[in-house]
Scaffold this motif. Structure first.
Motif, PDB file in Angstrom:
ATOM      1  N   LEU A  31     -20.125 -42.044  13.010  1.00 36.50           N
ATOM      2  CA  LEU A  31     -19.419 -42.697  12.350  1.00 36.50           C
ATOM      3  C   LEU A  31     -19.438 -41.942  10.724  1.00 36.50           C
ATOM      4  O   LEU A  31     -20.292 -41.460  10.571  1.00 36.50           O
ATOM      5  CB  LEU A  31     -19.609 -43.835  12.102  1.00 36.50           C
ATOM      6  N   VAL A  32     -17.948 -41.436  10.538  1.00 35.74           N
ATOM      7  CA  VAL A  32     -17.549 -41.331   9.254  1.00 35.74           C
ATOM      8  C   VAL A  32     -16.761 -42.087   8.126  1.00 35.74           C
ATOM      9  O   VAL A  32     -15.165 -41.652   9.638  1.00 35.74           O
ATOM     10  CB  VAL A  32     -17.216 -39.229   9.915  1.00 35.74           C
ATOM     11  N   CYS A  33     -17.283 -42.249   7.512  1.00 31.70           N
ATOM     12  CA  CYS A  33     -16.589 -42.625   6.856  1.00 31.70           C
ATOM     13  C   CYS A  33     -15.059 -42.033   5.767  1.00 31.70           C
ATOM     14  O   CYS A  33     -14.615 -40.841   6.285  1.00 31.70           O
ATOM     15  CB  CYS A  33     -17.141 -43.241   5.609  1.00 31.70           C
ATOM     16  N   SER A  34     -14.264 -42.819   5.811  1.00 29.53           N
ATOM     17  CA  SER A  34     -12.840 -42.361   5.392  1.00 29.53           C
ATOM     18  C   SER A  34     -13.269 -41.521   4.317  1.00 29.53           C
ATOM     19  O   SER A  34     -12.103 -40.458   3.722  1.00 29.53           O
ATOM     20  CB  SER A  34     -11.706 -43.565   5.177  1.00 29.53           C
ATOM     21  N   GLU A  35     -14.011 -41.522   3.094  1.00 32.64           N
ATOM     22  CA  GLU A  35     -14.111 -40.956   2.643  1.00 32.64           C
ATOM     23  C   GLU A  35     -15.202 -39.772   2.230  1.00 32.64           C
ATOM     24  O   GLU A  35     -14.701 -38.611   1.718  1.00 32.64           O
ATOM     25  CB  GLU A  35     -15.283 -41.432   1.084  1.00 32.64           C
ATOM     26  N   CYS A  36     -16.210 -39.362   3.355  1.00 31.35           N
ATOM     27  CA  CYS A  36     -16.076 -38.265   3.894  1.00 31.35           C
ATOM     28  C   CYS A  36     -14.996 -37.428   4.271  1.00 31.35           C
ATOM     29  O   CYS A  36     -14.726 -35.796   4.426  1.00 31.35           O
ATOM     30  CB  CYS A  36     -17.329 -37.535   4.932  1.00 31.35           C
ATOM     31  N   GLN A  37     -14.196 -37.735   4.768  1.00 24.75           N
ATOM     32  CA  GLN A  37     -12.629 -37.311   5.557  1.00 24.75           C
ATOM     33  C   GLN A  37     -12.125 -36.761   4.311  1.00 24.75           C
ATOM     34  O   GLN A  37     -11.534 -35.595   5.337  1.00 24.75           O
ATOM     35  CB  GLN A  37     -12.247 -38.679   6.850  1.00 24.75           C
ATOM     36  N   SER A  38     -12.123 -37.335   3.625  1.00 23.81           N
ATOM     37  CA  SER A  38     -10.839 -37.065   2.799  1.00 23.81           C
ATOM     38  C   SER A  38     -11.943 -35.873   1.824  1.00 23.81           C
ATOM     39  O   SER A  38     -10.723 -34.975   1.288  1.00 23.81           O
ATOM     40  CB  SER A  38     -10.195 -38.502   1.699  1.00 23.81           C
ATOM     41  N   LYS A  39     -13.121 -35.867   1.649  1.00 24.97           N
ATOM     42  CA  LYS A  39     -13.689 -34.605   0.674  1.00 24.97           C
ATOM     43  C   LYS A  39     -14.183 -33.324   1.586  1.00 24.97           C
ATOM     44  O   LYS A  39     -13.924 -32.412   0.847  1.00 24.97           O
ATOM     45  CB  LYS A  39     -14.711 -35.523   0.024  1.00 24.97           C
ATOM     46  N   LEU A  40     -14.186 -33.096   3.165  1.00 26.26           N
ATOM     47  CA  LEU A  40     -14.396 -32.717   3.498  1.00 26.26           C
ATOM     48  C   LEU A  40     -13.638 -31.650   4.380  1.00 26.26           C
ATOM     49  O   LEU A  40     -12.547 -32.802   5.106  1.00 26.26           O
ATOM     50  CB  LEU A  40     -16.284 -32.938   4.142  1.00 26.26           C
ATOM     51  N   THR A  41     -13.543 -30.855   5.754  1.00 24.74           N
ATOM     52  CA  THR A  41     -13.138 -30.554   5.902  1.00 24.74           C
ATOM     53  C   THR A  41     -13.415 -31.097   7.689  1.00 24.74           C
ATOM     54  O   THR A  41     -14.665 -30.706   7.601  1.00 24.74           O
ATOM     55  CB  THR A  41     -13.095 -28.900   6.100  1.00 24.74           C
ATOM     56  N   LYS A  42     -12.973 -30.316   8.571  1.00 30.07           N
ATOM     57  CA  LYS A  42     -13.070 -31.054   9.855  1.00 30.07           C
ATOM     58  C   LYS A  42     -14.208 -29.646  10.219  1.00 30.07           C
ATOM     59  O   LYS A  42     -15.077 -30.371  10.623  1.00 30.07           O
ATOM     60  CB  LYS A  42     -12.394 -30.739  10.784  1.00 30.07           C
ATOM     61  N   GLU A  43     -14.784 -28.588   9.935  1.00 31.79           N
ATOM     62  CA  GLU A  43     -15.765 -27.637   9.767  1.00 31.79           C
ATOM     63  C   GLU A  43     -16.779 -27.869   9.299  1.00 31.79           C
ATOM     64  O   GLU A  43     -18.183 -27.630   9.767  1.00 31.79           O
ATOM     65  CB  GLU A  43     -15.372 -26.270   9.928  1.00 31.79           C
ATOM     66  N   GLU A  44     -16.436 -28.495   8.184  1.00 31.09           N
ATOM     67  CA  GLU A  44     -17.666 -29.769   7.139  1.00 31.09           C
ATOM     68  C   GLU A  44     -18.278 -30.300   7.994  1.00 31.09           C
ATOM     69  O   GLU A  44     -19.471 -30.484   7.941  1.00 31.09           O
ATOM     70  CB  GLU A  44     -17.417 -29.144   6.002  1.00 31.09           C
ATOM     71  N   ILE A  45     -17.875 -31.381   8.362  1.00 33.99           N
ATOM     72  CA  ILE A  45     -18.665 -32.484   9.342  1.00 33.99           C
ATOM     73  C   ILE A  45     -18.504 -32.340  10.457  1.00 33.99           C
ATOM     74  O   ILE A  45     -20.086 -32.457  10.355  1.00 33.99           O
ATOM     75  CB  ILE A  45     -17.004 -33.200   9.388  1.00 33.99           C
ATOM     76  N   ASP A  46     -18.169 -30.922  11.860  1.00 36.84           N
ATOM     77  CA  ASP A  46     -18.996 -30.816  12.458  1.00 36.84           C
ATOM     78  C   ASP A  46     -20.118 -30.229  11.947  1.00 36.84           C
ATOM     79  O   ASP A  46     -21.762 -30.169  12.603  1.00 36.84           O
ATOM     80  CB  ASP A  46     -18.240 -29.946  12.954  1.00 36.84           C
ATOM     81  N   GLU A  47     -20.543 -29.810  11.247  1.00 34.53           N
ATOM     82  CA  GLU A  47     -21.887 -28.870  10.377  1.00 34.53           C
ATOM     83  C   GLU A  47     -22.523 -29.841   9.758  1.00 34.53           C
ATOM     84  O   GLU A  47     -23.797 -29.694  10.469  1.00 34.53           O
ATOM     85  CB  GLU A  47     -21.391 -27.387   9.569  1.00 34.53           C
ATOM     86  N   LYS A  48     -22.393 -31.141   9.468  1.00 36.29           N
ATOM     87  CA  LYS A  48     -23.210 -32.185   9.005  1.00 36.29           C
ATOM     88  C   LYS A  48     -23.695 -33.285  10.070  1.00 36.29           C
ATOM     89  O   LYS A  48     -24.456 -33.774   9.792  1.00 36.29           O
ATOM     90  CB  LYS A  48     -22.428 -32.722   7.620  1.00 36.29           C
ATOM     91  N   ILE A  49     -22.781 -33.532  11.465  1.00 35.37           N
ATOM     92  CA  ILE A  49     -23.440 -34.074  12.394  1.00 35.37           C
ATOM     93  C   ILE A  49     -24.414 -33.238  12.864  1.00 35.37           C
ATOM     94  O   ILE A  49     -24.870 -32.616  13.329  1.00 35.37           O
ATOM     95  CB  ILE A  49     -21.563 -34.495  12.713  1.00 35.37           C
TER      96      ILE A  49
END
Length: 49
Positions: A31-49
């Motif tokens: 689960l990714v919150c809407s705040e993290c979605q707006s701050k981070l790019t898709k590549e950064e989200i993939d790295e952090k999960i």
């Protein structure tokens, strides 16, 4: 429910669905919150999960 990136509680709408999105990572939903979605790019989200 908590965001898998920042750990904050994710709000729910009136149907008890999270305000955010699920991302599949190795056959598990994360689960990714809407705040993290707006701050981070898709590549950064993939790295952090």
């Amino acid at each position: 429910m908590k965001c898998d990136i920042c750990g904050q509680k994710v709000n729910e709408n009136f149907l008890n669905k999270p305000i955010g999105t699920y991302i599949w990572k190795k056959k598990k939903k994360k689960l990714v919150c809407s705040e993290c979605q707006s701050k981070l790019t898709k590549e950064e989200i993939d790295e952090k999960i």
